[in-house]
Enzyme design. Structure first.
Site, PDB file in Angstrom:
ATOM      1  N   CYS A  15      -1.081   6.176  10.081  1.00 44.05           N
ATOM      2  CA  CYS A  15       0.088   5.535  10.678  1.00 44.05           C
ATOM      3  C   CYS A  15      -0.293   4.250  11.410  1.00 44.05           C
ATOM      4  CB  CYS A  15       0.747   6.512  11.651  1.00 44.05           C
ATOM      5  SG  CYS A  15       2.201   5.861  12.477  1.00 44.05           S
ATOM      6  N   GLY A  30       7.091  -1.666   6.146  1.00 37.98           N
ATOM      7  CA  GLY A  30       8.488  -2.069   6.127  1.00 37.98           C
ATOM      8  C   GLY A  30       9.405  -1.176   6.939  1.00 37.98           C
ATOM      9  N   GLU A  31      10.599  -1.677   7.208  1.00 43.30           N
ATOM     10  CA  GLU A  31      11.673  -0.952   7.891  1.00 43.30           C
ATOM     11  C   GLU A  31      12.735  -0.601   6.851  1.00 43.30           C
ATOM     12  OE1 GLU A  31      14.545   0.812   9.422  1.00 43.30           O
ATOM     13  OE2 GLU A  31      12.895   0.507  10.840  1.00 43.30           O
ATOM     14  N   ASN A  76      -3.705   5.129  16.128  1.00 37.78           N
ATOM     15  CA  ASN A  76      -4.865   4.837  15.300  1.00 37.78           C
ATOM     16  C   ASN A  76      -5.389   3.433  15.572  1.00 37.78           C
ATOM     17  OD1 ASN A  76      -5.078   7.268  13.532  1.00 37.78           O
ATOM     18  ND2 ASN A  76      -2.990   6.669  12.998  1.00 37.78           N
ATOM     19  N   GLU A  87       0.836  -1.200   0.000  1.00 36.62           N
ATOM     20  CA  GLU A  87       0.000   0.000   0.000  1.00 36.62           C
ATOM     21  C   GLU A  87       0.869   1.247   0.000  1.00 36.62           C
ATOM     22  OE1 GLU A  87      -4.159  -1.304   2.110  1.00 36.62           O
ATOM     23  OE2 GLU A  87      -2.535  -0.708   3.443  1.00 36.62           O
ATOM     24  N   CYS A 134       6.526  -6.498   7.016  1.00 38.83           N
ATOM     25  CA  CYS A 134       7.556  -5.927   7.882  1.00 38.83           C
ATOM     26  C   CYS A 134       7.964  -6.951   8.932  1.00 38.83           C
ATOM     27  CB  CYS A 134       7.040  -4.655   8.553  1.00 38.83           C
ATOM     28  SG  CYS A 134       8.293  -3.842   9.597  1.00 38.83           S
ATOM     29  N   CYS A 191       6.013  -4.660  15.474  1.00 38.83           N
ATOM     30  CA  CYS A 191       5.538  -3.660  16.439  1.00 38.83           C
ATOM     31  C   CYS A 191       4.088  -3.966  16.809  1.00 38.83           C
ATOM     32  CB  CYS A 191       5.657  -2.255  15.867  1.00 38.83           C
ATOM     33  SG  CYS A 191       7.383  -1.751  15.575  1.00 38.83           S
ATOM     34  N   SER A 250      11.243   6.302  14.847  1.00 37.52           N
ATOM     35  CA  SER A 250      10.033   5.889  15.565  1.00 37.52           C
ATOM     36  C   SER A 250      10.445   5.496  16.976  1.00 37.52           C
ATOM     37  CB  SER A 250       9.372   4.710  14.839  1.00 37.52           C
ATOM     38  OG  SER A 250       8.934   5.103  13.558  1.00 37.52           O
ATOM     39  N   LEU A 251      10.374   6.453  17.873  1.00 34.64           N
ATOM     40  CA  LEU A 251      10.820   6.219  19.253  1.00 34.64           C
ATOM     41  C   LEU A 251       9.703   5.588  20.082  1.00 34.64           C
ATOM     42  CD1 LEU A 251      13.220   6.645  21.220  1.00 34.64           C
ATOM     43  CD2 LEU A 251      12.112   8.795  21.879  1.00 34.64           C
ATOM     44  N   HIS A 252       8.595   6.315  20.173  1.00 33.99           N
ATOM     45  CA  HIS A 252       7.348   5.853  20.805  1.00 33.99           C
ATOM     46  C   HIS A 252       7.431   5.655  22.313  1.00 33.99           C
ATOM     47  CE1 HIS A 252       5.920   5.801  16.840  1.00 33.99           C
ATOM     48  NE2 HIS A 252       6.434   4.638  16.480  1.00 33.99           N
TER      49      HIS A 252
END
Length: 360
Positions: free
Chosen positions: A352, A178-179, A309, A103, A131, A135, A233-235
């Site tokens: 996201c 993906g990374e 989301n 996508e 991926c 996560c 992407s820490l999060h």
């Protein structure tokens, strides 16, 4: 389009012209007995004009086109599904020559010109089919990993959005499926096509790559000459919480990641963006805030706060708006430039963490 209709098995993928970086295209051109200037012409046809067949390339010799078709077939992706959000965002499900699907999302700016047309178009493209990072908040991670995308397959995602919106793409983010740093060479080849005047001609500072924090990739990226921008992407700045949210990063301690980011900034001089998901009771607590403020010290950072989301069967809930705004103010009071990112396309699972090759 069904796999058998394309006549190619996903288990035995053929090489296509989209596999080639720009230097490899030059090698291909010369190996077929053509002068080097044909390289520029071929790249322009592929990634500036978006030719769907070698037959369209009428300034290339016929025998050269026939040789290309034999050695490096041109098989453009097809749109197998398209969805339009109420906010104007569009999500496209593309199928490549081997049946693999990804996508890509086109996001028109909310601000418009005098004719009511969006002033800018951002494309969020994918770098892998699936991926491997797993996560827990991401629908893509639940789909598993199939393969890396090739340079041309990434560029054609951007071309598809440009054609469908009938407007020039102004910004690109490698934040889809993906990374990117687990497909480093192909991603860099794609970014260089996107930046090249012979292709999409998008300024390097308008091209951003997002990583979960793959340290070898960050180290290599620091030595690249282009001014591409880096997002991480820490999060969470709390190790236990980050390990739970991002199990694929458990072998990357936060202190080692920060050291790599310091080195990156020392070499590149460029600012880094932290992507930070706001999850109720997990990443929006006082302890989480204090940890994030502490982690940002010594780095030139911009923090993007993202409301998590919805994805099916997820245990996570988004932070309430009042707490989200308080979190932002606290970061700004600590001298950290912060934005609450405008989430787009959630109603079509295009925001996201939602990309999972779904159809309407």
């Amino acid at each position: 389009m069904a796999l058998f209709k394309r006549g190619i098995s996903i288990l035995s993928r053929m090489n296509t012209i989209f596999d080639y970086s720009a230097p490899q295209i030059e090698q291909l051109v010369t190996s077929l007995g053509q002068p080097k200037f044909r390289t520029k012409q071929l790249i322009q046809w592929l990634y500036k004009h978006g030719a769907r067949s070698y037959d369209e390339m009428n300034n290339l010799p016929k025998n050269f086109r026939e040789s290309l078709a034999q050695q490096a077939p041109l098989i453009p992706p097809v749109i197998v599904d398209a969805q339009v959000s109420a906010d104007g965002t569009r999500k496209f499900l593309l199928e490549f020559a081997d049946g693999a699907q990804v996508e890509t999302v086109g996001i028109p700016s909310r601000d418009t010109n005098a004719k009511g047309q969006p002033r800018r178009l951002t494309v969020c493209f994918s770098t892998q089919v699936g991926c491997p990072m797993r996560c827990s908040f991401c629908a893509t991670g639940r789909e598993g990993f199939t393969r890396n995308l090739t340079p041309g397959e990434m560029v054609w995602q951007v071309l598809t959005c440009q054609n469908e919106f009938d407007m020039r793409v102004s910004n690109i983010v490698a934040m889809g499926q993906g990374e990117p740093f687990l497909n480093y060479d192909n991603v860099m080849a794609a970014l260089r096509y996107m930046n090249s005047d012979d292709a999409l001609a998008i300024g390097a500072r308008h091209i951003s790559l997002s990583t979960c924090g793959i340290i070898p990739g960050i180290q290599r990226f620091a030595d690249e000459g282009e001014q591409f921008t880096l997002a991480v992407s820490l999060h969470s700045a709390q190790q236990d919480a980050r390990d739970d949210l991002m199990p694929g990063c458990r072998n990357t301690p936060l202190d080692q990641l920060k050291g790599a980011l310091r080195d990156y900034q020392r070499k590149s001089g460029r600012r880094i963006t932290f992507e930070y998901l706001m999850i109720d009771g997990i990443t929006d607590t006082v302890k989480a805030l204090d940890a994030l403020i502490s982690y940002c010290k010594g780095l030139k950072i911009h923090v993007n706060l993202l409301k998590i989301n919805h994805i099916d069967e997820s245990p996570y809930e988004p932070t309430i708006p009042k707490r989200l705004d308080a979190f932002r103010r606290a970061l700004e009071d600590a001298g950290i430039e912060t934005t609450i990112r405008d989430s787009r396309g959630a109603d079509i699972d295009g925001a996201c963490g939602q990309l999972k090759n779904s159809r309407k």
